[in-house]
Design a protein around this motif. Structure first.
Motif, PDB file in Angstrom:
ATOM      1  N   PRO A  46     -54.072  30.523  63.788  1.00  0.00           N
ATOM      2  CA  PRO A  46     -54.264  30.447  65.242  1.00  0.00           C
ATOM      3  C   PRO A  46     -54.748  31.794  65.792  1.00  0.00           C
ATOM      4  O   PRO A  46     -54.374  32.850  65.274  1.00  0.00           O
ATOM      5  N   GLU A  47     -55.553  31.732  66.817  1.00  0.00           N
ATOM      6  CA  GLU A  47     -56.082  32.951  67.430  1.00  0.00           C
ATOM      7  C   GLU A  47     -54.943  33.837  67.910  1.00  0.00           C
ATOM      8  O   GLU A  47     -53.989  33.372  68.542  1.00  0.00           O
ATOM      9  N   GLY A  48     -55.004  35.110  67.567  1.00  0.00           N
ATOM     10  CA  GLY A  48     -54.004  36.066  68.013  1.00  0.00           C
ATOM     11  C   GLY A  48     -52.807  36.202  67.086  1.00  0.00           C
ATOM     12  O   GLY A  48     -51.968  37.067  67.299  1.00  0.00           O
ATOM     13  N   LEU A  49     -52.713  35.373  66.040  1.00  0.00           N
ATOM     14  CA  LEU A  49     -51.591  35.472  65.116  1.00  0.00           C
ATOM     15  C   LEU A  49     -51.862  36.585  64.110  1.00  0.00           C
ATOM     16  O   LEU A  49     -52.867  36.577  63.417  1.00  0.00           O
ATOM     17  N   ASP A  50     -50.973  37.545  64.056  1.00  0.00           N
ATOM     18  CA  ASP A  50     -51.097  38.685  63.146  1.00  0.00           C
ATOM     19  C   ASP A  50     -51.047  38.178  61.701  1.00  0.00           C
ATOM     20  O   ASP A  50     -50.154  37.403  61.349  1.00  0.00           O
ATOM     21  N   PRO A  51     -51.978  38.614  60.849  1.00  0.00           N
ATOM     22  CA  PRO A  51     -51.977  38.160  59.456  1.00  0.00           C
ATOM     23  C   PRO A  51     -50.724  38.599  58.686  1.00  0.00           C
ATOM     24  O   PRO A  51     -50.419  38.041  57.638  1.00  0.00           O
ATOM     25  N   ARG A  52     -49.981  39.560  59.210  1.00  0.00           N
ATOM     26  CA  ARG A  52     -48.745  40.011  58.557  1.00  0.00           C
ATOM     27  C   ARG A  52     -47.532  39.190  58.988  1.00  0.00           C
ATOM     28  O   ARG A  52     -46.423  39.428  58.522  1.00  0.00           O
ATOM     29  N   GLN A  53     -47.745  38.215  59.848  1.00  0.00           N
ATOM     30  CA  GLN A  53     -46.636  37.406  60.360  1.00  0.00           C
ATOM     31  C   GLN A  53     -45.873  36.732  59.230  1.00  0.00           C
ATOM     32  O   GLN A  53     -46.462  36.198  58.308  1.00  0.00           O
ATOM     33  N   GLN A  54     -44.551  36.767  59.316  1.00  0.00           N
ATOM     34  CA  GLN A  54     -43.702  36.110  58.325  1.00  0.00           C
ATOM     35  C   GLN A  54     -43.290  34.733  58.832  1.00  0.00           C
ATOM     36  O   GLN A  54     -43.245  34.489  60.036  1.00  0.00           O
ATOM     37  N   PHE A  55     -42.972  33.858  57.884  1.00  0.00           N
ATOM     38  CA  PHE A  55     -42.527  32.504  58.199  1.00  0.00           C
ATOM     39  C   PHE A  55     -41.261  32.211  57.406  1.00  0.00           C
ATOM     40  O   PHE A  55     -41.022  32.805  56.356  1.00  0.00           O
ATOM     41  N   SER A  56     -40.465  31.281  57.916  1.00  0.00           N
ATOM     42  CA  SER A  56     -39.242  30.858  57.232  1.00  0.00           C
ATOM     43  C   SER A  56     -39.209  29.343  57.174  1.00  0.00           C
ATOM     44  O   SER A  56     -39.718  28.668  58.067  1.00  0.00           O
ATOM     45  N   LYS A  57     -38.596  28.835  56.125  1.00  0.00           N
ATOM     46  CA  LYS A  57     -38.372  27.395  56.028  1.00  0.00           C
ATOM     47  C   LYS A  57     -36.920  27.150  56.390  1.00  0.00           C
ATOM     48  O   LYS A  57     -36.016  27.736  55.793  1.00  0.00           O
ATOM     49  N   VAL A  58     -36.704  26.315  57.402  1.00  0.00           N
ATOM     50  CA  VAL A  58     -35.368  26.003  57.890  1.00  0.00           C
ATOM     51  C   VAL A  58     -35.037  24.579  57.457  1.00  0.00           C
ATOM     52  O   VAL A  58     -35.748  23.636  57.804  1.00  0.00           O
ATOM     53  N   SER A  65     -36.875  19.522  56.978  1.00  0.00           N
ATOM     54  CA  SER A  65     -37.097  20.970  57.055  1.00  0.00           C
ATOM     55  C   SER A  65     -38.254  21.245  57.999  1.00  0.00           C
ATOM     56  O   SER A  65     -39.083  20.365  58.255  1.00  0.00           O
ATOM     57  N   LYS A  66     -38.281  22.458  58.512  1.00  0.00           N
ATOM     58  CA  LYS A  66     -39.344  22.894  59.410  1.00  0.00           C
ATOM     59  C   LYS A  66     -39.743  24.306  59.017  1.00  0.00           C
ATOM     60  O   LYS A  66     -38.904  25.098  58.600  1.00  0.00           O
ATOM     61  N   ILE A  67     -41.029  24.617  59.163  1.00  0.00           N
ATOM     62  CA  ILE A  67     -41.504  25.977  58.951  1.00  0.00           C
ATOM     63  C   ILE A  67     -41.522  26.653  60.307  1.00  0.00           C
ATOM     64  O   ILE A  67     -42.152  26.182  61.246  1.00  0.00           O
ATOM     65  N   ILE A  68     -40.799  27.764  60.393  1.00  0.00           N
ATOM     66  CA  ILE A  68     -40.603  28.464  61.660  1.00  0.00           C
ATOM     67  C   ILE A  68     -41.220  29.857  61.580  1.00  0.00           C
ATOM     68  O   ILE A  68     -41.147  30.528  60.553  1.00  0.00           O
ATOM     69  N   VAL A  69     -41.829  30.298  62.673  1.00  0.00           N
ATOM     70  CA  VAL A  69     -42.410  31.635  62.745  1.00  0.00           C
ATOM     71  C   VAL A  69     -41.281  32.657  62.818  1.00  0.00           C
ATOM     72  O   VAL A  69     -40.401  32.551  63.668  1.00  0.00           O
ATOM     73  N   GLY A  70     -41.316  33.627  61.915  1.00  0.00           N
ATOM     74  CA  GLY A  70     -40.319  34.698  61.895  1.00  0.00           C
ATOM     75  C   GLY A  70     -39.650  34.818  60.537  1.00  0.00           C
ATOM     76  O   GLY A  70     -39.632  33.864  59.753  1.00  0.00           O
ATOM     77  N   SER A  71     -39.118  35.979  60.262  1.00  0.00           N
ATOM     78  CA  SER A  71     -38.425  36.226  59.000  1.00  0.00           C
ATOM     79  C   SER A  71     -37.069  35.528  59.013  1.00  0.00           C
ATOM     80  O   SER A  71     -36.539  35.212  60.084  1.00  0.00           O
ATOM     81  N   PRO A  72     -36.476  35.297  57.846  1.00  0.00           N
ATOM     82  CA  PRO A  72     -35.141  34.703  57.811  1.00  0.00           C
ATOM     83  C   PRO A  72     -34.111  35.515  58.608  1.00  0.00           C
ATOM     84  O   PRO A  72     -33.246  34.935  59.267  1.00  0.00           O
ATOM     85  N   THR A  73     -34.224  36.825  58.584  1.00  0.00           N
ATOM     86  CA  THR A  73     -33.302  37.676  59.340  1.00  0.00           C
ATOM     87  C   THR A  73     -33.434  37.433  60.835  1.00  0.00           C
ATOM     88  O   THR A  73     -32.433  37.329  61.552  1.00  0.00           O
ATOM     89  N   LEU A  74     -34.664  37.328  61.318  1.00  0.00           N
ATOM     90  CA  LEU A  74     -34.902  37.061  62.740  1.00  0.00           C
ATOM     91  C   LEU A  74     -34.390  35.676  63.129  1.00  0.00           C
ATOM     92  O   LEU A  74     -33.739  35.515  64.163  1.00  0.00           O
ATOM     93  N   ILE A  75     -34.653  34.686  62.288  1.00  0.00           N
ATOM     94  CA  ILE A  75     -34.198  33.321  62.567  1.00  0.00           C
ATOM     95  C   ILE A  75     -32.669  33.278  62.598  1.00  0.00           C
ATOM     96  O   ILE A  75     -32.075  32.663  63.490  1.00  0.00           O
ATOM     97  N   GLU A  76     -32.036  33.947  61.642  1.00  0.00           N
ATOM     98  CA  GLU A  76     -30.571  33.984  61.612  1.00  0.00           C
ATOM     99  C   GLU A  76     -30.012  34.588  62.900  1.00  0.00           C
ATOM    100  O   GLU A  76     -29.064  34.058  63.490  1.00  0.00           O
ATOM    101  N   ALA A  77     -30.613  35.673  63.356  1.00  0.00           N
ATOM    102  CA  ALA A  77     -30.154  36.316  64.589  1.00  0.00           C
ATOM    103  C   ALA A  77     -30.294  35.373  65.786  1.00  0.00           C
ATOM    104  O   ALA A  77     -29.403  35.303  66.634  1.00  0.00           O
TER     105      ALA A  77
END
Length: 87
Positions: A46-58, A65-77
Protein backbone atom coordinates in the motif's frame (compact mmCIF):
# COMPACT_ATOMS: atom_id res chain seq x y z
CA UNK A 1 -13.40 -4.73 25.85
CA UNK A 2 -12.02 -4.74 22.31
CA UNK A 3 -8.78 -3.41 20.88
CA UNK A 4 -8.48 -1.65 17.53
CA UNK A 5 -5.74 -3.09 15.29
CA UNK A 6 -4.89 -2.93 11.58
CA UNK A 7 -5.27 -6.11 9.56
CA UNK A 8 -3.28 -6.78 6.38
CA UNK A 9 -4.96 -8.86 3.69
CA UNK A 10 -4.67 -9.30 -0.05
CA UNK A 11 -7.47 -8.17 -2.37
CA UNK A 12 -8.54 -9.79 -5.65
CA UNK A 13 -5.65 -8.17 -7.56
CA UNK A 14 -3.04 -9.48 -5.08
CA UNK A 15 -2.43 -6.04 -3.62
CA UNK A 16 -2.07 -5.74 0.13
CA UNK A 17 -4.92 -3.79 1.76
CA UNK A 18 -5.05 -2.48 5.30
CA UNK A 19 -8.29 -2.43 7.31
CA UNK A 20 -9.14 -1.66 10.92
CA UNK A 21 -10.35 -4.64 12.94
CA UNK A 22 -11.56 -4.90 16.51
CA UNK A 23 -10.35 -7.89 18.51
CA UNK A 24 -11.29 -9.06 21.98
CA UNK A 25 -7.94 -9.66 23.77
CA UNK A 26 -9.50 -12.52 25.73
CA UNK A 27 -9.84 -14.48 22.46
CA UNK A 28 -6.17 -14.17 21.44
CA UNK A 29 -4.26 -17.42 21.90
CA UNK A 30 -0.89 -16.78 20.19
CA UNK A 31 0.92 -13.85 18.57
CA UNK A 32 3.94 -14.64 16.40
CA UNK A 33 6.02 -12.84 13.76
CA UNK A 34 4.71 -13.10 10.20
CA UNK A 35 7.75 -13.17 7.93
CA UNK A 36 6.00 -13.97 4.63
CA UNK A 37 5.12 -10.30 4.08
CA UNK A 38 8.62 -8.94 4.70
CA UNK A 39 9.62 -9.10 1.04
CA UNK A 40 6.58 -7.47 -0.55
CA UNK A 41 7.14 -5.99 -3.95
CA UNK A 42 6.62 -2.26 -4.36
CA UNK A 43 3.54 -2.95 -6.50
CA UNK A 44 1.90 -5.08 -3.77
CA UNK A 45 2.60 -2.65 -0.92
CA UNK A 46 0.00 0.00 0.00
CA UNK A 47 1.13 3.55 -0.71
CA UNK A 48 3.01 5.03 2.23
CA UNK A 49 3.74 1.70 3.94
CA UNK A 50 7.38 1.56 5.04
CA UNK A 51 9.13 -1.49 3.54
CA UNK A 52 10.62 -2.17 7.01
CA UNK A 53 7.15 -2.58 8.52
CA UNK A 54 6.75 -5.69 10.65
CA UNK A 55 3.68 -7.93 10.73
CA UNK A 56 2.34 -10.44 13.25
CA UNK A 57 0.04 -13.41 12.92
CA UNK A 58 -2.61 -13.39 15.64
CA UNK A 59 -4.31 -16.72 16.35
CA UNK A 60 -7.79 -16.52 17.88
CA UNK A 61 -9.54 -19.03 20.13
CA UNK A 62 -12.10 -19.89 17.43
CA UNK A 63 -9.34 -21.40 15.26
CA UNK A 64 -8.96 -18.42 12.94
CA UNK A 65 -5.98 -16.14 12.46
CA UNK A 66 -5.35 -12.63 11.20
CA UNK A 67 -2.23 -10.87 9.96
CA UNK A 68 -1.85 -7.64 11.90
CA UNK A 69 0.44 -4.67 11.23
CA UNK A 70 3.07 -4.39 13.97
CA UNK A 71 5.61 -6.51 15.79
CA UNK A 72 4.50 -9.15 18.31
CA UNK A 73 5.78 -6.90 21.11
CA UNK A 74 3.65 -3.98 19.89
CA UNK A 75 0.58 -6.19 19.48
CA UNK A 76 1.07 -7.63 22.97
CA UNK A 77 1.25 -4.12 24.45
CA UNK A 78 -1.95 -3.10 22.67
CA UNK A 79 -3.75 -6.24 23.80
CA UNK A 80 -2.75 -5.64 27.42
CA UNK A 81 -3.76 -1.98 27.31
CA UNK A 82 -6.79 -1.21 29.44
CA UNK A 83 -7.74 1.83 27.36
CA UNK A 84 -11.39 1.46 26.34
CA UNK A 85 -12.65 2.66 22.99
CA UNK A 86 -15.22 5.43 23.22
CA UNK A 87 -18.32 4.81 21.22
Amino acid sequence: MVVRLVEARFNESSKLCLEEVYINPEHVVVVEPERLLEDLSEASRPEGLDPRQQFSKVFLSLGTSKIIVGSPTLIEAKLKSRQLLKG
